[in-house]
Design a protein around this motif. Structure first.
Motif, PDB file in Angstrom:
ATOM      1  N   GLN A  39       0.807  -1.213   0.000  1.00  0.00           N
ATOM      2  CA  GLN A  39       0.000   0.000   0.000  1.00  0.00           C
ATOM      3  C   GLN A  39       0.847   1.274   0.000  1.00  0.00           C
ATOM      4  OE1 GLN A  39      -3.083  -1.040  -0.349  1.00  0.00           O
ATOM      5  NE2 GLN A  39      -2.395  -3.120   0.139  1.00  0.00           N
ATOM      6  N   ASN A  40       2.118   1.158   0.374  1.00  0.00           N
ATOM      7  CA  ASN A  40       3.001   2.316   0.466  1.00  0.00           C
ATOM      8  C   ASN A  40       4.429   1.830   0.271  1.00  0.00           C
ATOM      9  OD1 ASN A  40       4.934   4.001   2.348  1.00  0.00           O
ATOM     10  ND2 ASN A  40       3.231   5.363   1.885  1.00  0.00           N
ATOM     11  N   GLU A  41       5.208   2.574  -0.472  1.00  0.00           N
ATOM     12  CA  GLU A  41       6.565   2.116  -0.774  1.00  0.00           C
ATOM     13  C   GLU A  41       7.408   1.943   0.497  1.00  0.00           C
ATOM     14  OE1 GLU A  41       4.976   4.183  -4.413  1.00  0.00           O
ATOM     15  OE2 GLU A  41       5.087   4.675  -2.275  1.00  0.00           O
ATOM     16  N   GLN A  42       7.292   2.899   1.413  1.00  0.00           N
ATOM     17  CA  GLN A  42       8.096   2.803   2.632  1.00  0.00           C
ATOM     18  C   GLN A  42       7.732   1.573   3.448  1.00  0.00           C
ATOM     19  OE1 GLN A  42       8.534   6.360   5.117  1.00  0.00           O
ATOM     20  NE2 GLN A  42       8.321   5.102   6.930  1.00  0.00           N
ATOM     21  N   THR A  43       6.451   1.326   3.625  1.00  0.00           N
ATOM     22  CA  THR A  43       6.054   0.192   4.466  1.00  0.00           C
ATOM     23  C   THR A  43       6.276  -1.147   3.774  1.00  0.00           C
ATOM     24  OG1 THR A  43       3.746   0.617   3.796  1.00  0.00           O
ATOM     25  CG2 THR A  43       4.461   1.456   5.938  1.00  0.00           C
ATOM     26  N   MET A  44       6.212  -1.178   2.443  1.00  0.00           N
ATOM     27  CA  MET A  44       6.611  -2.402   1.742  1.00  0.00           C
ATOM     28  C   MET A  44       8.065  -2.732   2.073  1.00  0.00           C
ATOM     29  SD  MET A  44       4.943  -2.419  -2.103  1.00  0.00           S
ATOM     30  CE  MET A  44       6.061  -1.179  -2.712  1.00  0.00           C
ATOM     31  N   ALA A  45       8.901  -1.700   2.041  1.00  0.00           N
ATOM     32  CA  ALA A  45      10.315  -1.920   2.353  1.00  0.00           C
ATOM     33  C   ALA A  45      10.500  -2.311   3.818  1.00  0.00           C
ATOM     34  CB  ALA A  45      11.126  -0.674   2.019  1.00  0.00           C
ATOM     35  N   HIS A  46       9.699  -1.753   4.716  1.00  0.00           N
ATOM     36  CA  HIS A  46       9.769  -2.162   6.120  1.00  0.00           C
ATOM     37  C   HIS A  46       9.439  -3.644   6.272  1.00  0.00           C
ATOM     38  CE1 HIS A  46       9.150   2.174   7.843  1.00  0.00           C
ATOM     39  NE2 HIS A  46      10.355   1.981   7.352  1.00  0.00           N
ATOM     40  N   THR A  47       8.457  -4.104   5.532  1.00  0.00           N
ATOM     41  CA  THR A  47       8.125  -5.531   5.558  1.00  0.00           C
ATOM     42  C   THR A  47       9.318  -6.360   5.098  1.00  0.00           C
ATOM     43  OG1 THR A  47       5.774  -5.100   5.160  1.00  0.00           O
ATOM     44  CG2 THR A  47       6.578  -7.300   4.637  1.00  0.00           C
ATOM     45  N   ALA A  48       9.952  -5.919   4.018  1.00  0.00           N
ATOM     46  CA  ALA A  48      11.126  -6.634   3.506  1.00  0.00           C
ATOM     47  C   ALA A  48      12.264  -6.632   4.519  1.00  0.00           C
ATOM     48  CB  ALA A  48      11.583  -5.997   2.192  1.00  0.00           C
ATOM     49  N   ILE A  49      12.462  -5.510   5.191  1.00  0.00           N
ATOM     50  CA  ILE A  49      13.531  -5.409   6.190  1.00  0.00           C
ATOM     51  C   ILE A  49      13.264  -6.351   7.353  1.00  0.00           C
ATOM     52  CG2 ILE A  49      14.557  -3.859   7.905  1.00  0.00           C
ATOM     53  CD1 ILE A  49      14.059  -1.594   5.801  1.00  0.00           C
ATOM     54  N   ALA A  50      12.027  -6.357   7.851  1.00  0.00           N
ATOM     55  CA  ALA A  50      11.683  -7.247   8.963  1.00  0.00           C
ATOM     56  C   ALA A  50      11.864  -8.705   8.569  1.00  0.00           C
ATOM     57  CB  ALA A  50      10.239  -6.993   9.401  1.00  0.00           C
ATOM     58  N   TYR A  51      11.532  -9.019   7.326  1.00  0.00           N
ATOM     59  CA  TYR A  51      11.721 -10.394   6.833  1.00  0.00           C
ATOM     60  C   TYR A  51      13.196 -10.775   6.878  1.00  0.00           C
ATOM     61  CZ  TYR A  51      11.521 -14.345   3.559  1.00  0.00           C
ATOM     62  OH  TYR A  51      11.648 -15.578   2.969  1.00  0.00           O
ATOM     63  N   ALA A  52      14.059  -9.877   6.416  1.00  0.00           N
ATOM     64  CA  ALA A  52      15.498 -10.158   6.430  1.00  0.00           C
ATOM     65  C   ALA A  52      16.024 -10.277   7.853  1.00  0.00           C
ATOM     66  CB  ALA A  52      16.243  -9.065   5.675  1.00  0.00           C
ATOM     67  N   LYS A  53      15.589  -9.408   8.736  1.00  0.00           N
ATOM     68  CA  LYS A  53      16.028  -9.446  10.136  1.00  0.00           C
ATOM     69  C   LYS A  53      15.586 -10.738  10.807  1.00  0.00           C
ATOM     70  CE  LYS A  53      15.645  -6.776  14.454  1.00  0.00           C
ATOM     71  NZ  LYS A  53      17.059  -6.423  14.692  1.00  0.00           N
TER      72      LYS A  53
END
Length: 613
Positions: free
Chosen positions: A60-74
């Protein structure tokens, strides 16, 4: 040489799909995408053709999509990652905050923002930022200071060197961080004859750099003569998968472990050598050990100001500092004796050099006494008035009592990070906190990423009303993808954490709680209705007992559950004895007596700072 003719976008997608981990998974698990004119015709076409070979998900938002990706990597301990693509302009710059978050936290993230035309024929294109003095600049140059590797793909053949470099950075334990490949939109559509060998599957091995034996000997000698050594456990322990090594080291050599936000849950709180959080949001038993420590051994930590009590925590006049870190930049901070290498390898080698050495210079009962006080502090209050609002500690206690070994508590900003670090009693691997950047709005998207990485775990997302208001839209994505987790939304009607800091530094309550803001009408936000409108199961807990009931009920649902509870904004987590001073500069001149008094205390406290020796 056999070649295959592909557009640059098709080549990028095919290459990403062929990059593998040692256990046979794709390193890039998939791509989060919001399409616009800068990427829909190129990358959009290529991703649609790839199908399940490289899945695409819409957020829904570029920033929060990236946050999801970051949390996945972490959550995957940096062994897997995700990519995010956006159009040019605001879609791209929306990603800059997430890039900074990944950079600070040393987490892999592949960002592919669209860029302007490489051939410049239609310039200026829609959303193009024009630099009057530099024709090579685009909005994507904003990514340069927050990317570990940045490249602009303006020719199709650039991918032959840029993509291997990108993956090398993301899989490098020392240089790991976000990669930005700004992809010119005309280049995405241009064809090139690529070598077929470029797309053969490649396994990326995450190295375990060995420390220098001379540094190992130096540190072992320092430990042997120390009277009160302590270990500071950082996120590097987790990324090195050195949890059991740290536990064995601490137990064998009798050196207590203190936790940072990133290192919390590397050891279960129940482990007898885990004395809990250190620093500003630290446990009393941990901070007392830190204050008398004559040797502080950081393992995989950046020594952030919260961990060090802004460098006033380690008070022993003879204190020495050791830093074990895979990155030399971090290992050498603040005049530390540096051990540059992998945490697991370094601890094993130091342990071997120590032999049967055991310090034992700590009071094991202090840890048990502290945990008993935590339990009491987190218990629901009784005989309360009708208008009573629960404390954050009571909310944590309710979640704690319903938790199992499968529970992961996660958060990012506001009151709860400090409260959870101080009070949450995590099982091993039961804690996920983004506190390197302390980014409000990470929580909902982060919970989605954690659950995608750990589908068999029960993810509980703590979020305040202020942070929820900043970014909540990926709740709808979680509903659409049927990714369940539990959100505990504490509503204190504003920014309670910063309001308390404002008061603590002598300031008047101003512009933090809604009641102290310049508004015509006080808001009455119905968070239950809002979350329900996105498809989540939403409910308001009447009290702490009802909160426990609702948390237990949430575990059988296929969609996220949002539980709202009103809380008291005026009380912080450290009121049961935890915490430490934090360096927050207070004005030298003020008309407020409270500020002048706070300044006097601040100046006195500065005398205890020892940032380097």
């Amino acid at each position: 040489m056999s070649t295959i003719r592909l557009t640059a976008a098709q080549a990028m997608v095919r290459y990403m799909a062929a990059q593998m981990t040692e256990d046979g998974n794709r390193f890039i698990d998939g791509v989060w995408a919001i399409f616009g004119h800068g990427n829909v015709a190129g990358l959009g076409e290529a991703l649609e053709q790839a199908g399940n070979a490289l899945p695409t998900w819409r957020g829904q938002n570029e920033q929060t999509m990236a946050h999801t990706a970051i949390a996945y990597a972490k959550a995957n301990k940096r062994t897997r990652a995700m990519a995010v693509t956006s159009s040019i302009g605001p879609g791209a710059t929306n990603l800059v905050t997430a890039a900074a978050l990944a950079h600070v936290n040393r987490l892999p993230l592949l960002l592919i923002p669209g860029d302007v035309f490489a051939n410049r024929a239609p310039d200026p294109v829609l959303q193009q930022v024009e630099d009057f003095d530099d024709g090579t600049v685009s909005a994507n140059d904003c990514f340069r200071p927050v990317s570990r590797y940045f490249d602009r793909i303006s020719r199709p053949e650039h991918l032959l060197t840029a993509l291997p470099r990108a993956f090398q950075v993301m899989t490098d334990p020392a240089n790991c961080g976000p990669v930005t490949l700004a992809f010119c939109q005309d280049t995405q559509a241009e064809a090139f004859d690529y070598p077929e060998s470029f797309f053969e599957p490649k396994v990326w091995r995450i190295r375990r750099p060995e420390p220098d034996s001379r540094d190992i000997d130096d540190v072992a000698a320092m430990i042997k003569v120390a009277d009160n050594p302590v270990l500071i456990c950082g996120g590097g322990v987790v990324y090195s998968q050195a949890e059991e090594t740290l536990a064995d080291f601490a137990t064998r050599h009798g050196i207590p472990v203190l936790e940072t936000q990133a290192g919390k849950s590397a050891l279960a709180q129940s482990h007898p050598m885990n004395f809990g959080a250190a620093g500003v949001d630290g446990a009393e038993c941990a901070n007392k050990l830190a204050e008398v420590a004559d040797l502080v051994i950081g393992v995989g930590t950046r020594f952030q100001d919260f961990t060090t009590g802004s460098w006033a925590l380690f008070k022993n006049s003879g204190r020495k500092l050791v830093s074990i870190n895979v990155k030399g930049y971090d290992a050498c901070k603040h005049g530390a004796t540096a051990v540059v290498g992998d945490a697991k390898a370094a601890l094993e080698k130091i342990s071997s050099a120590l032999g049967d050495y055991n310090s034992g210079a700590f009071d094991p009962q202090s840890r048990l006494d502290w945990l008993a006080r935590v339990d009491a502090h987190c218990t629901a209050r009784t005989n309360i008035p009708e208008d009573y609002l629960p404390l954050d500690a009571e909310v944590i206690g309710a979640v704690q009592r319903t938790a199992t070994q499968k529970t992961i508590a996660m958060c990012a900003a506001g009151t709860m990070p400090g409260a959870l670090k101080l009070l949450w009693q995590a099982p091993q691997g039961g804690y996920h906190m983004e506190y390197g950047y302390s980014c409000m709005g990470y929580e909902i998207a982060g919970a989605l990423g954690v659950k995608l990485a750990k589908p068999d775990r029960d993810v509980v997302c703590f979020v305040g009303d202020g942070s929820y208001m900043m970014a909540n839209s990926e709740l709808a994505t979680a509903v659409m993808r049927r990714v369940p987790f539990t959100v505990v939304l504490t509503d204190n009607r504003g920014y309670g954490c910063i309001n308390r800091l404002q008061m603590g530094t002598g300031g008047e309550q101003f512009n933090n709680l809604y009641q102290n803001c310049n508004v015509e009408v006080q808001p009455d936000i119905d968070f239950v209705a809002h979350a329900a409108s996105m498809g989540a199961h939403a409910v308001k807990a009447r009290d702490i007992a009802d909160l426990e009931v609702q948390i237990l009920a949430s575990r059988d649902r296929a969609v996220p559950t949002v539980i709202v509870i009103d809380t008291d904004p005026m009380h912080g987590p450290g009121e049961n004895g935890g915490g430490h001073w934090w360096d927050v500069a207070i004005p030298e001149v003020s008309s407020r007596e409270a500020v002048r008094t706070a300044r006097e205390g601040y100046v006195a406290a500065l005398k205890h700072q020892r940032a380097a020796d």
